[in-house]
Design a protein around this motif. Structure first.
Motif, PDB file in Angstrom:
ATOM      1  N   PRO A  55     -32.783   7.897  21.933  1.00 15.77           N
ATOM      2  CA  PRO A  55     -32.755   6.662  21.159  1.00 15.77           C
ATOM      3  C   PRO A  55     -32.097   6.896  19.799  1.00 15.77           C
ATOM      4  N   GLY A  57     -31.642   3.939  17.618  1.00 21.50           N
ATOM      5  CA  GLY A  57     -32.147   2.859  16.788  1.00 21.50           C
ATOM      6  C   GLY A  57     -33.044   1.969  17.624  1.00 21.50           C
ATOM      7  N   ARG A  58     -33.312   0.802  17.096  1.00 24.87           N
ATOM      8  CA  ARG A  58     -34.232  -0.113  17.776  1.00 24.87           C
ATOM      9  C   ARG A  58     -33.750  -0.491  19.179  1.00 24.87           C
ATOM     10  N   GLU A  59     -32.474  -0.818  19.318  1.00 26.90           N
ATOM     11  CA  GLU A  59     -31.938  -1.207  20.620  1.00 26.90           C
ATOM     12  C   GLU A  59     -30.675  -0.433  20.947  1.00 26.90           C
ATOM     13  N   GLN A  60     -30.594   0.821  20.489  1.00 27.38           N
ATOM     14  CA  GLN A  60     -29.409   1.635  20.711  1.00 27.38           C
ATOM     15  C   GLN A  60     -29.832   3.010  21.213  1.00 27.38           C
ATOM     16  N   THR A  77     -26.369  -0.396  23.941  1.00 20.36           N
ATOM     17  CA  THR A  77     -26.921  -1.315  22.947  1.00 20.36           C
ATOM     18  C   THR A  77     -27.529  -2.488  23.699  1.00 20.36           C
ATOM     19  N   ALA A  78     -28.079  -3.430  22.949  1.00 19.68           N
ATOM     20  CA  ALA A  78     -28.686  -4.605  23.575  1.00 19.68           C
ATOM     21  C   ALA A  78     -27.644  -5.468  24.270  1.00 19.68           C
TER      22      ALA A  78
END
Length: 127
Positions: A55, A57-60, A77-78
């Motif tokens: 991971p 980041g939050r969505e990466q 990514t998202a």
């Protein structure tokens, strides 16, 4: 009378906590069985195999995936999945757990840690 009300309140609280616990256990069970990233476990057999996920980041995340004979480094990514590069045979050997487990030899090279391989990829992309 107040003791009866307290008992009823505690009973309802216990029931709510029980339902929440069962819901959490059920979602954990489904996450391991569902197709997609929830059921995408390292070491899973099949045509597509997740070797490692990091991971960022939050969505990466960075993902190393085996597709048949190819091993790919992907950026996730998202909104999209990007192919960062296809790993060479030497780099792929670091994530090839089946080969390492099947033939452990004393003179074998040590596998490249994910962090070091990532640094190499980032250096090459800057050039």
């Amino acid at each position: 009378m107040p003791w009866e009300e307290i008992g009823a309140l505690l009973g309802m609280l216990a029931a709510v906590l029980g339902v929440l616990l069962l819901a959490w256990l059920f979602t954990r069970y489904l996450a391991g069985r569902a197709p997609g990233l929830g059921g995408f476990l390292p070491g899973r057999s099949g045509k597509l195999q997740l070797l490692e996920r990091m991971p960022l980041g939050r969505e990466q995340a960075l993902v190393v995936v085996r597709t048949g004979e190819k091993i790919l480094l992907l950026g996730v990514t998202a909104s999209e999945i990007s192919l960062l590069r296809e790993l060479s045979a030497e780099e792929a050997a670091a994530w090839d757990s089946e080969t390492q487990a099947a033939s452990p030899t004393a003179g074998a090279e040590t596998p490249i840690p994910f962090r070091d391989a990532l640094r190499e990829v980032l250096k090459q992309r800057k050039k």
